[in-house]
Write an enzyme that holds these catalytic residues in place. Structure first.
Site, PDB file in Angstrom:
ATOM      1  N   ARG A  63       0.682  -1.130  -0.030  1.00  0.00           N
ATOM      2  CA  ARG A  63       0.134  -0.047  -0.090  1.00  0.00           C
ATOM      3  C   ARG A  63       1.041   1.132  -0.045  1.00  0.00           C
ATOM      4  O   ARG A  63       0.556   2.298  -0.098  1.00  0.00           O
ATOM      5  CB  ARG A  63      -1.150  -0.024   1.035  1.00  0.00           C
ATOM      6  CG  ARG A  63      -1.801   1.272   1.400  1.00  0.00           C
ATOM      7  CD  ARG A  63      -2.962   1.045   2.048  1.00  0.00           C
ATOM      8  NE  ARG A  63      -2.566   0.342   3.557  1.00  0.00           N
ATOM      9  CZ  ARG A  63      -2.057   0.751   4.575  1.00  0.00           C
ATOM     10  NH1 ARG A  63      -2.125   2.076   4.421  1.00  0.00           N
ATOM     11  NH2 ARG A  63      -1.925   0.367   5.630  1.00  0.00           N
ATOM     12  N   TYR A 123     -19.003  13.355 -16.146  1.00  0.00           N
ATOM     13  CA  TYR A 123     -19.703  11.920 -15.982  1.00  0.00           C
ATOM     14  C   TYR A 123     -20.558  11.859 -14.606  1.00  0.00           C
ATOM     15  O   TYR A 123     -20.178  12.657 -13.783  1.00  0.00           O
ATOM     16  CB  TYR A 123     -18.270  11.245 -15.697  1.00  0.00           C
ATOM     17  CG  TYR A 123     -18.330   9.620 -15.310  1.00  0.00           C
ATOM     18  CD1 TYR A 123     -19.206   8.911 -16.035  1.00  0.00           C
ATOM     19  CD2 TYR A 123     -18.053   9.277 -14.150  1.00  0.00           C
ATOM     20  CE1 TYR A 123     -19.540   7.684 -15.598  1.00  0.00           C
ATOM     21  CE2 TYR A 123     -17.945   7.900 -13.660  1.00  0.00           C
ATOM     22  CZ  TYR A 123     -19.120   7.200 -14.457  1.00  0.00           C
ATOM     23  OH  TYR A 123     -19.313   5.903 -14.217  1.00  0.00           O
ATOM     24  N   ASP A 196      -9.990  16.087 -15.398  1.00  0.00           N
ATOM     25  CA  ASP A 196     -10.101  14.980 -15.824  1.00  0.00           C
ATOM     26  C   ASP A 196     -10.036  14.632 -17.487  1.00  0.00           C
ATOM     27  O   ASP A 196     -10.827  15.134 -18.405  1.00  0.00           O
ATOM     28  CB  ASP A 196     -11.523  14.234 -15.715  1.00  0.00           C
ATOM     29  CG  ASP A 196     -11.991  12.944 -15.879  1.00  0.00           C
ATOM     30  OD1 ASP A 196     -11.315  12.327 -16.748  1.00  0.00           O
ATOM     31  OD2 ASP A 196     -12.965  12.452 -15.410  1.00  0.00           O
ATOM     32  N   LYS A 221     -10.393   3.280 -19.093  1.00  0.00           N
ATOM     33  CA  LYS A 221     -10.678   3.607 -20.723  1.00  0.00           C
ATOM     34  C   LYS A 221      -9.541   3.416 -21.626  1.00  0.00           C
ATOM     35  O   LYS A 221      -9.030   2.270 -21.620  1.00  0.00           O
ATOM     36  CB  LYS A 221     -11.221   5.089 -20.561  1.00  0.00           C
ATOM     37  CG  LYS A 221     -12.494   5.169 -19.303  1.00  0.00           C
ATOM     38  CD  LYS A 221     -13.730   4.076 -19.317  1.00  0.00           C
ATOM     39  CE  LYS A 221     -14.883   4.271 -18.756  1.00  0.00           C
ATOM     40  NZ  LYS A 221     -14.689   4.062 -17.244  1.00  0.00           N
TER      41      LYS A 221
HETATM   42  C1  LIG Z   1     -14.632  10.902 -17.782  1.00  0.00           C
HETATM   43  C2  LIG Z   1     -14.760   9.621 -16.714  1.00  0.00           C
HETATM   44  N1  LIG Z   1     -14.066  10.079 -15.551  1.00  0.00           N
HETATM   45  C3  LIG Z   1     -14.115   8.843 -14.637  1.00  0.00           C
HETATM   46  C4  LIG Z   1     -14.785   7.903 -14.858  1.00  0.00           C
HETATM   47  C5  LIG Z   1     -14.692   7.040 -13.471  1.00  0.00           C
HETATM   48  O1  LIG Z   1     -13.855   5.792 -14.290  1.00  0.00           O
HETATM   49  P1  LIG Z   1     -14.051   4.445 -13.180  1.00  0.00           P
HETATM   50  O2  LIG Z   1     -15.228   3.843 -13.867  1.00  0.00           O
HETATM   51  O3  LIG Z   1     -12.414   3.703 -13.867  1.00  0.00           O
HETATM   52  O4  LIG Z   1     -13.986   4.631 -11.743  1.00  0.00           O
HETATM   53  C6  LIG Z   1     -15.360   7.498 -15.821  1.00  0.00           C
HETATM   54  C7  LIG Z   1     -16.169   6.353 -15.918  1.00  0.00           C
HETATM   55  O5  LIG Z   1     -16.765   6.291 -17.016  1.00  0.00           O
HETATM   56  C8  LIG Z   1     -15.334   8.480 -16.834  1.00  0.00           C
HETATM   57  O6  LIG Z   1     -16.171   8.431 -18.135  1.00  0.00           O
END
Ligand SMILES: Cc1ncc(COP(=O)(O)O)c(C=O)c1O
Length: 409
Positions: A63, A123, A196, A221
């Protein structure tokens, strides 16, 4: 620690437990980073273990650091021109960690209840995170259209946020942010900017080089890209923010596992190639959809009529991302269209090397209330396509036959 010469005298039970482990590391360097599954690391003496804890360098407990995870962090840090990066077990964990680090005052280690100004178009789970884990615990959370410079200036003035959070290309309406302008605005109000960049990836844009403070990716992704590993990562522009992330991640405990780290790092090796193909496929699909009578509106930054087109053309080096969203003229036809697709998989993710179809109101934004979806422009007839690396003719043929099913009905 076991010595080689003791081993001959071991009973079977002891041999089964210890034999084969803790041999000397290989003399030659492995070409790719091995998957280090060991949760702990040994030092010759207790004093040396203690010194490692004190210095924070070296490995002692997974960790606190793992060589396979560190390799993935290093790969992403280099791709983003970051001072350092910290990996997490999901994109949501990475967003949570980035918001905590960004709301930790300089010179302190604990985050404070804070004021966050967020983009309206995020999101779905990110909005829920802001509401349920931040606003519900005393943070001020306000939303604004961060593509509107005047509205942004007014919101910065009115709310004096400590943290500003946005997606560089938003999911699912594909709004494009002017990051250079937003950095300037955040700096003049003393706010830290967290971006993000899951949809843009470092192939399209490297936000830290524009002055953004923290970049977040859902590595599940595009970075991983194969639909077989979940993870998240935060890259920091400054050493101070990197140290804050490292210290807090040890307590958050949402650490990335070594197997996933290896898969995500392997995925990154082909990221640039995949993105080129995915962006090219998306451009052709967007152009095709604009010509179809069953389609009412197409959202794609590569289209000249997209409000962020000029900005995206300058910022992303002639690519416009691998997602295309669109509204069907008749939203009631949506289930028939999605069910008729053969090649596009109806999976609730994006960025994989196979093409995907998703309905944001039922998937990525289903946790929002109908009012929140309406405010954000996410209608019941909105469809999001994530283009993979398949041959474009097969993808177009699949869309064509699924749209033809609507005409026939
Ligand atoms: C733009 C964006 N940020 C964050 C996330 C969250 O990612 P995770 O599903 O890996 O937790 C997503 C998930 O679809 C996303 O599309």
């Amino acid at each position: 620690m076991t010595e080689q010469h003791d081993q001959a005298s071991w009973h079977l039970e002891t041999s089964l437990v210890h034999a084969g482990d803790r041999t000397a590391p290989p003399v030659a360097t492995p070409t790719v980073t091995p998957i280090y599954t060991s949760t702990t690391y040994l030092y010759p003496t207790l004093d040396e273990l203690d010194a490692a804890f004190v210095s924070g360098e070296g490995y002692f407990y997974t960790r606190y650091g793992n060589p396979t995870v560190a390799a993935f962090e290093q790969a992403l840090a280099q791709a983003e021109a970051a001072r350092g990066a910290v990996a997490y077990s999901s994109g949501m964990a990475a967003l949570h960690a980035a918001l905590l680090a960004a709301s930790t005052p300089r010179g302190e280690t604990a985050p404070r209840p804070t004021s966050i100004l967020a983009a309206r178009d995020l999101y779905g789970s990110t909005t829920v995170l802001l509401e349920e884990l931040f606003a519900a615990r005393g943070a001020q959370v306000n939303y604004v259209d961060l593509c509107d410079a005047e509205a942004t200036a007014a919101a910065l003035q009115a709310y004096a946020p400590v943290v500003v959070l946005a997606e560089s290309i938003s999911n699912p309406l594909l709004h494009v942010l002017d990051l250079a302008k937003l950095v300037e605005q955040c700096r003049s109000y003393g706010a830290r900017l967290v971006i993000d960049a899951t949809l843009a990836t470092p192939v399209l844009q490297r936000p830290l080089t524009l002055g953004v403070d923290l970049v977040v990716h859902s590595a599940t992704k595009y970075l991983g890209g194969h639909g077989d590993a979940a993870g998240g990562i935060v890259a920091a522009r400054t050493g101070l923010l990197h140290v804050t992330l490292v210290q807090q991640s040890r307590l958050l405990g949402a650490t990335l596992g070594p197997y996933e780290a290896q898969q995500l790092q392997r995925g990154m090796k082909t990221l640039a190639l995949r993105m080129e193909r995915q962006c090219a496929n998306a451009a052709q699909v967007a152009a095709y959809l604009t010509t179809h009578p069953a389609v009412a509106h197409v959202y794609y930054p590569g289209l000249a009529e997209h409000p962020g087109h000029t900005l995206a053309a300058a910022a992303f080096g002639g690519r416009f991302g691998g997602l295309v969203s669109f509204e069907l003229a008749a939203s009631t036809a949506l289930p028939r269209f999605v069910d008729a697709l053969r090649l596009f998989l109806p999976a609730t993710t994006l960025g994989d090397l196979y093409s995907l179809v998703s309905v944001p109101a039922l998937a990525s934004h289903r946790e929002l209330t109908p009012e929140q979806r309406a405010e954000r422009g996410i209608s019941a007839g909105l469809v999001r396509l994530s283009l993979g690396i398949e041959a474009i003719d097969d993808l177009l043929a699949d869309l064509q036959q699924a749209l033809a099913c609507l005409e026939a009905a």
